[in-house]
Every structure is written in structure tokens, then in C-alpha cells.
Design a protein around this motif. Sequence first.
Motif, short mmCIF file in Angstrom:
data_model
loop_
_atom_site.label_atom_id
_atom_site.label_comp_id
_atom_site.label_asym_id
_atom_site.label_seq_id
_atom_site.Cartn_x
_atom_site.Cartn_y
_atom_site.Cartn_z
N ASP A 102 -25.91 28.02 -21.80
CA ASP A 102 -25.32 26.83 -22.43
C ASP A 102 -26.33 26.03 -23.24
O ASP A 102 -26.03 25.56 -24.34
N ASP A 103 -27.55 25.88 -22.70
CA ASP A 103 -28.58 25.10 -23.39
C ASP A 103 -28.90 25.70 -24.75
O ASP A 103 -28.93 25.00 -25.76
N LEU A 104 -29.10 27.01 -24.79
CA LEU A 104 -29.42 27.65 -26.06
C LEU A 104 -28.23 27.63 -27.00
O LEU A 104 -28.39 27.46 -28.21
N ALA A 105 -27.03 27.79 -26.47
CA ALA A 105 -25.84 27.77 -27.31
C ALA A 105 -25.68 26.40 -27.97
O ALA A 105 -25.39 26.32 -29.17
N ARG A 106 -25.89 25.35 -27.23
CA ARG A 106 -25.79 24.01 -27.82
C ARG A 106 -26.88 23.79 -28.87
O ARG A 106 -26.62 23.23 -29.94
N ALA A 107 -28.10 24.23 -28.58
CA ALA A 107 -29.19 24.08 -29.55
C ALA A 107 -28.87 24.88 -30.81
O ALA A 107 -29.11 24.40 -31.93
N TYR A 108 -28.33 26.07 -30.65
CA TYR A 108 -27.97 26.90 -31.81
C TYR A 108 -26.89 26.22 -32.64
O TYR A 108 -26.99 26.16 -33.87
N PHE A 109 -25.87 25.69 -31.98
CA PHE A 109 -24.81 25.04 -32.73
C PHE A 109 -25.34 23.81 -33.46
O PHE A 109 -24.97 23.56 -34.60
N ARG A 110 -26.21 23.03 -32.82
CA ARG A 110 -26.81 21.88 -33.52
C ARG A 110 -27.58 22.34 -34.75
O ARG A 110 -27.55 21.70 -35.80
N THR A 111 -28.27 23.46 -34.63
CA THR A 111 -29.01 24.02 -35.76
C THR A 111 -28.04 24.39 -36.88
O THR A 111 -28.29 24.10 -38.05
N LEU A 112 -26.94 25.03 -36.53
CA LEU A 112 -25.94 25.39 -37.55
C LEU A 112 -25.36 24.14 -38.19
O LEU A 112 -25.15 24.10 -39.41
N LEU A 162 -16.30 26.68 -31.08
CA LEU A 162 -17.72 26.64 -30.72
C LEU A 162 -18.22 25.21 -30.64
O LEU A 162 -19.01 24.87 -29.76
N MET A 163 -17.75 24.36 -31.55
CA MET A 163 -18.16 22.97 -31.54
C MET A 163 -17.70 22.30 -30.24
O MET A 163 -18.47 21.59 -29.59
N LEU A 164 -16.46 22.54 -29.84
CA LEU A 164 -15.95 21.97 -28.59
C LEU A 164 -16.73 22.51 -27.39
O LEU A 164 -17.04 21.78 -26.46
N ALA A 166 -19.84 23.69 -27.41
CA ALA A 166 -21.20 23.14 -27.44
C ALA A 166 -21.22 21.69 -26.98
O ALA A 166 -22.19 21.25 -26.37
N ALA A 167 -20.14 20.96 -27.23
CA ALA A 167 -20.05 19.56 -26.81
C ALA A 167 -19.73 19.44 -25.32
O ALA A 167 -19.80 18.34 -24.76
N GLY A 168 -19.37 20.55 -24.69
CA GLY A 168 -19.05 20.53 -23.27
C GLY A 168 -17.65 20.02 -22.99
O GLY A 168 -17.33 19.70 -21.84
N SER A 169 -16.78 19.92 -24.00
CA SER A 169 -15.44 19.39 -23.79
C SER A 169 -14.41 20.48 -23.50
O SER A 169 -13.23 20.20 -23.42
N THR A 170 -14.87 21.70 -23.34
CA THR A 170 -14.01 22.81 -22.98
C THR A 170 -14.85 23.85 -22.25
O THR A 170 -16.06 23.68 -22.13
N ASP A 171 -14.21 24.90 -21.79
CA ASP A 171 -14.98 25.97 -21.17
C ASP A 171 -14.63 27.29 -21.87
O ASP A 171 -13.65 27.35 -22.63
N PRO A 172 -15.44 28.32 -21.66
CA PRO A 172 -15.22 29.59 -22.39
C PRO A 172 -13.83 30.18 -22.18
O PRO A 172 -13.26 30.75 -23.10
N ARG A 173 -13.26 30.01 -21.01
CA ARG A 173 -11.93 30.58 -20.74
C ARG A 173 -10.88 29.87 -21.61
O ARG A 173 -10.02 30.51 -22.20
N GLN A 174 -10.95 28.54 -21.67
CA GLN A 174 -10.01 27.78 -22.50
C GLN A 174 -10.22 28.11 -23.98
O GLN A 174 -9.26 28.23 -24.74
N THR A 175 -11.47 28.25 -24.38
CA THR A 175 -11.79 28.59 -25.76
C THR A 175 -11.17 29.93 -26.13
O THR A 175 -10.53 30.06 -27.17
N ALA A 176 -11.36 30.93 -25.28
CA ALA A 176 -10.80 32.26 -25.54
C ALA A 176 -9.28 32.19 -25.63
O ALA A 176 -8.67 32.84 -26.49
N ALA A 177 -8.65 31.41 -24.76
CA ALA A 177 -7.19 31.30 -24.77
C ALA A 177 -6.70 30.66 -26.08
O ALA A 177 -5.71 31.12 -26.67
N ARG A 178 -7.40 29.64 -26.56
CA ARG A 178 -6.99 29.01 -27.82
C ARG A 178 -7.21 29.94 -29.01
O ARG A 178 -6.40 29.97 -29.94
#
Length: 192
Positions: A102-112, A162-164, A166-178
Motif C-alpha cells: 500500500d505504501d509504495l502504491a500510494r507513493a507511485y500514484f502521488r508521483t503519477l 486507483l486514486m480511490l 491510493a487515498a484509502g477510501s476503498t479496498d482492492p475487492r471493491q475496486t475490482a467489483a466497480r
Amino acid sequence: MRAAQKLRTATRITETAARLFAEHGFRSTTVRQVAAEAGVSVGAVMAVGDKESLLSLVFDRAIADRIPSPPEPSEAGAAAPSAVAYLSHYFDPFLDLFAENDDLARAYFRTLARGKDENASLGALRTLTEDNLSAAMVNAGAPEARARIGAQVMFAAYLGELMLLAAGSTDPRQTAARIRRTAVFVTAQEGL
């Protein structure tokens, strides 16, 4: 000969950065540590990129290794490839990658999100992704122009998710479902 050596050095630096980011986190890893662990100078690391650029390279390579190829067009009499299934699961390997750290994913998204010039690989990823998604829909019978629009919608939905994430407002399972619901919607628009 010199170009091959330069490529080997860049690869060693990127692999070292990936390991250190995973072990110590993005914030705790320094360019000096990467240089020392890779056995090169700080200048050699900086020639490859600053810390954010190194993180982008690490993720971009990992993402590129996971990109699924589009399904082939169906043969006469054969079942058409499922565009819904392909679009629904296309981003699963990327989401798995982001869930690994999660830490690296958030840092990567901030970089993007900063949109530095070094992040031109996002444009290359977008093009490749849209080409693959569009090809899957065309192979399943969608007109090319409409398939391209559907692919653009899918990529935009993926970035939003990915933005959601990275912000921690969702989880991977919910993301995949959407993302799957978006794929169903997009393919329904094409009658696939």
C-alpha cells in the motif's frame, strides 16, 4: 558495448531501488542508499532518475510484465471471445500489484498525479491498455471507433479507482467489483 553496460547499470539500479523500496518503504529509502547497494555513484543513480522516477520505473516495469494480451478474434463457428470477461479482469494484475504494498502504491500514484515529464510511461501504458481493450471489443464484434471510446472509458475508470485506492477510501475487492461493473456497462453499450 557502452550502451549495453549502461543498460545493465540502469537495470541494477532499478532492481536495487525496487528491493529497498519494498524493504524500507519509499520515504525511508534514499538515493544514496540505492547507490551504495547497487555499487554505483549517486551520479549514476541520478542519471537513471531521482527517487520518484525510480519508483515510476519500478512500477512501470512491474505493470508492463503483467499486461494481458487481448483475446484473438473468433474463428468461424467458434465462440466469440468474451469482451466482458477480458475487460473485467484486465486490470486484476495491476490491482494485485498495488495491493502488494500500500505504501509504495500510494507513493507511485502521488508521483503519477504530479505529472512530471519522467512519467511519460503513463502515456505509453494508456496507449497500450486502450489498444488492448479496444482490440478485445473489436474482436468480439464492436465497431472500431466505438470500441476505442469504450477502451478510453475503461482506462479512465481504472485511474479513478486507483486514486480511490491510493487515498484509502476503498479496498482492492471493491475496486475490482466497480471495474467489472464498468466493463459490463461498456460492453452492453456495444451489444457484446
